[in-house]
Design a protein around this motif. Structure first.
Motif, short mmCIF file in Angstrom:
data_model
loop_
_atom_site.label_atom_id
_atom_site.label_comp_id
_atom_site.label_asym_id
_atom_site.label_seq_id
_atom_site.Cartn_x
_atom_site.Cartn_y
_atom_site.Cartn_z
N GLY A 69 122.57 -61.34 0.64
CA GLY A 69 121.19 -61.18 0.67
C GLY A 69 120.56 -60.51 1.83
N VAL A 70 121.32 -60.31 2.69
CA VAL A 70 120.80 -59.47 3.83
C VAL A 70 121.60 -58.20 3.95
N HIS A 71 122.80 -58.28 3.93
CA HIS A 71 123.59 -56.96 4.33
C HIS A 71 123.83 -56.42 2.88
N ASP A 72 124.12 -55.18 2.99
CA ASP A 72 124.38 -54.28 1.88
C ASP A 72 126.15 -54.45 1.69
N LEU A 73 126.52 -55.49 0.86
CA LEU A 73 127.86 -55.97 1.00
C LEU A 73 128.81 -54.72 0.66
N GLU A 74 128.63 -53.98 -0.40
CA GLU A 74 129.50 -52.86 -0.87
C GLU A 74 129.60 -51.87 0.41
N LYS A 75 128.35 -51.50 1.01
CA LYS A 75 128.70 -50.56 2.17
C LYS A 75 129.29 -51.07 3.33
N GLU A 76 128.91 -52.32 3.82
CA GLU A 76 129.43 -52.95 4.76
C GLU A 76 130.86 -53.26 4.91
N ILE A 77 131.42 -53.74 3.70
CA ILE A 77 132.97 -53.97 3.41
C ILE A 77 133.85 -52.72 3.48
N MET A 78 133.07 -51.69 2.78
CA MET A 78 133.97 -50.14 3.01
C MET A 78 133.88 -49.75 4.35
N ALA A 79 132.79 -50.00 5.17
CA ALA A 79 132.92 -49.73 6.39
C ALA A 79 134.01 -50.45 7.37
N LEU A 80 133.93 -51.72 7.03
CA LEU A 80 134.96 -52.59 7.86
C LEU A 80 136.33 -52.12 7.58
N THR A 81 136.73 -51.87 6.36
CA THR A 81 137.96 -51.46 5.94
C THR A 81 138.24 -49.93 6.19
N ASN A 82 137.47 -49.14 6.83
CA ASN A 82 137.65 -47.69 7.06
C ASN A 82 137.73 -47.06 5.68
N GLY A 83 136.92 -47.45 4.71
CA GLY A 83 136.41 -46.62 3.30
C GLY A 83 137.70 -47.12 2.27
N LYS A 84 138.60 -47.66 2.80
CA LYS A 84 139.66 -48.14 1.76
C LYS A 84 139.27 -48.98 0.81
N GLY A 85 138.34 -50.13 1.28
CA GLY A 85 138.19 -51.37 0.39
C GLY A 85 139.17 -52.31 0.99
N ALA A 86 138.81 -53.70 0.35
CA ALA A 86 139.74 -54.73 0.59
C ALA A 86 140.64 -54.97 -0.43
N ARG A 87 141.78 -55.34 -0.23
CA ARG A 87 142.96 -55.47 -1.38
C ARG A 87 142.83 -56.87 -1.93
N VAL A 88 142.26 -57.67 -1.54
CA VAL A 88 141.96 -59.09 -2.04
C VAL A 88 140.59 -59.79 -1.66
N VAL A 89 140.33 -60.55 -2.77
CA VAL A 89 139.05 -61.18 -2.82
C VAL A 89 139.25 -62.36 -3.16
N PHE A 90 138.83 -63.39 -2.58
CA PHE A 90 138.68 -64.73 -2.77
C PHE A 90 137.57 -65.54 -2.81
N ASP A 91 136.98 -65.82 -3.89
CA ASP A 91 135.57 -66.18 -4.39
C ASP A 91 135.11 -67.30 -5.08
N PRO A 92 134.61 -68.21 -4.80
CA PRO A 92 134.15 -69.42 -5.56
C PRO A 92 132.81 -69.20 -6.29
N VAL A 93 132.15 -68.10 -5.75
CA VAL A 93 130.78 -68.12 -6.05
C VAL A 93 130.41 -67.24 -7.40
N THR A 94 130.78 -66.30 -7.28
CA THR A 94 130.35 -65.11 -8.38
C THR A 94 128.92 -64.83 -8.31
N GLY A 95 128.25 -64.71 -9.63
CA GLY A 95 126.94 -64.50 -9.63
C GLY A 95 126.57 -62.98 -9.25
N PRO A 96 125.46 -62.75 -9.06
CA PRO A 96 124.95 -61.25 -9.12
C PRO A 96 125.53 -60.42 -7.91
N ASP A 97 125.75 -60.75 -6.95
CA ASP A 97 126.24 -60.20 -5.87
C ASP A 97 127.58 -59.70 -5.92
N PHE A 98 128.39 -60.47 -7.00
CA PHE A 98 129.77 -60.18 -7.27
C PHE A 98 130.31 -58.73 -7.29
#
Length: 330
Positions: free
Chosen positions: A198-227
């Motif tokens: 709700g604060v960060h742009d999740l797609e943009k920030e995750i891609m930046a942290l992974t050097n543009g490659k993206g995360a290989r694993v997601v472990f999520d109990p929430v789902t919803g619109p941010d998924f």
């Protein structure tokens, strides 16, 4: 006589009552445990309120996690003895066994000996979250050196366990949380990367942290619109675990990303581990070694005495905790 927490109708935490019952005797393949600490879980609240996968039969009890001494052993039990300090791993349904009590029976296959020096509170806080995380991250995803894993609801007991497991195998966790105060709590708990939903742009920030490659694993109990944004930030051949549905909103799926990146999205339950003897044995070994080395230190949010089981449950349902809620029995 034993003291068990029981309820005679579905409802809020106030329906829970501490009642005297006949001391249970272990049958073949079972042990009786004198409980010193037990952990609370969201599933127990769902069961008590009539929103679980099985309906309670009254009077009903419940409870998945407990630690204490074995004080009686049934027939055909090997490798466990009276006097052993043990913990119980969730490997049964509430209509089979319930651990909210001072003298309880559990199946021997679901019992593990506590490492030396581990407190009752820490032991009771360990096995549900670490077994849940191990099954998805290690057994299925084979998480390892150089991997990035996105952890939804990272301040939960399972999220915190998943973070420690990721670090233990050389992977990098990216912790997600919604609440302002939990950002700093996660950083204090050792998270190197924390993003606020709700604060960060999740797609943009995750891609930046992974050097543009993206995360290989997601472990999520929430789902919803941010998924959707989280999935868009995954790498090719990524695996996305859904192990809960805390959001009550619709969950959009980026179909073209999934097609182009060959993304796997799967539901996951801890019973995938605890119902399988071979997997359960490997989980016990992995987690015990992590506890003995000091890599795994379950976070206890708050401790309540047994007599305050209602207040402890109310705190669980407030979602204010950071880590596991523990109830102790003198």
């Amino acid at each position: 006589m034993a003291r068990h927490v029981r309820f005679h109708e579905t409802g809020g935490p106030e329906v829970l009552k501490i009642e005297e019952v006949e001391t249970p005797e272990p049958k073949a393949g079972e042990v009786r445990i004198r409980v010193h600490a037990l952990g609370l879980n969201r599933a127990e609240s769902m069961y008590r309120s009539g929103r679980y996968v099985i309906e309670p039969q009254f009077p009903a009890t419940m409870g998945y996690e407990a630690s204490g001494y074995i004080d009686a052993v049934g027939a055909e039990v090997k490798s466990l003895e009276v006097g052993d300090a043990v913990s119980v791993i969730p490997a049964f349904m509430f209509d089979e066994y319930g651990l909210y009590g001072d003298l309880v029976v559990a199946p021997a296959r679901a019992v593990v000996k506590n490492p030396e020096g581990v407190s009752w509170e820490t032991a009771a806080a360990t096995w549900m979250p670490y077994t849940t995380a191990w099954g998805a991250l290690i057994d299925i995803a084979n998480l390892g050196e150089g991997d990035f894993v996105v952890l939804g609801a990272a301040s939960s007991s399972v999220g915190l366990a998943a973070m420690e497991i990721a670090y233990s195998v050389g992977a990098t966790p990216i912790a997600l949380t919604r609440k302002d105060e939990k950002v700093q709590q996660l950083l204090n708990a050792g998270a190197k990367h924390v993003l606020q939903v709700g604060v960060h742009d999740l797609e943009k920030e995750i891609m930046a942290l992974t050097n543009g490659k993206g995360a290989r694993v997601v472990f999520d109990p929430v789902t919803g619109p941010d998924f959707e944004d989280i999935i868009k930030a995954t790498s090719k051949d990524a695996i996305v675990f859904i192990y809960g549905a805390l959001s009550h909103d619709a969950t959009p799926i980026p179909v073209m990303h999934i097609l182009g990146k060959h993304t796997t999205i799967r539901g996951y339950e801890f019973i995938e581990v605890t119902a399988d003897d071979e997997k359960l044995a490997r989980a016990k070994k992995f987690i015990t070694e992590g506890m003995e080395s000091g890599q795994f230190k379950a976070k206890v949010a708050k401790v309540f005495p047994f007599e305050q089981i209602v207040e402890a449950t109310q705190f669980l349902e407030s979602n204010a905790q950071f880590g596991k809620i523990i109830v102790t029995i003198e």
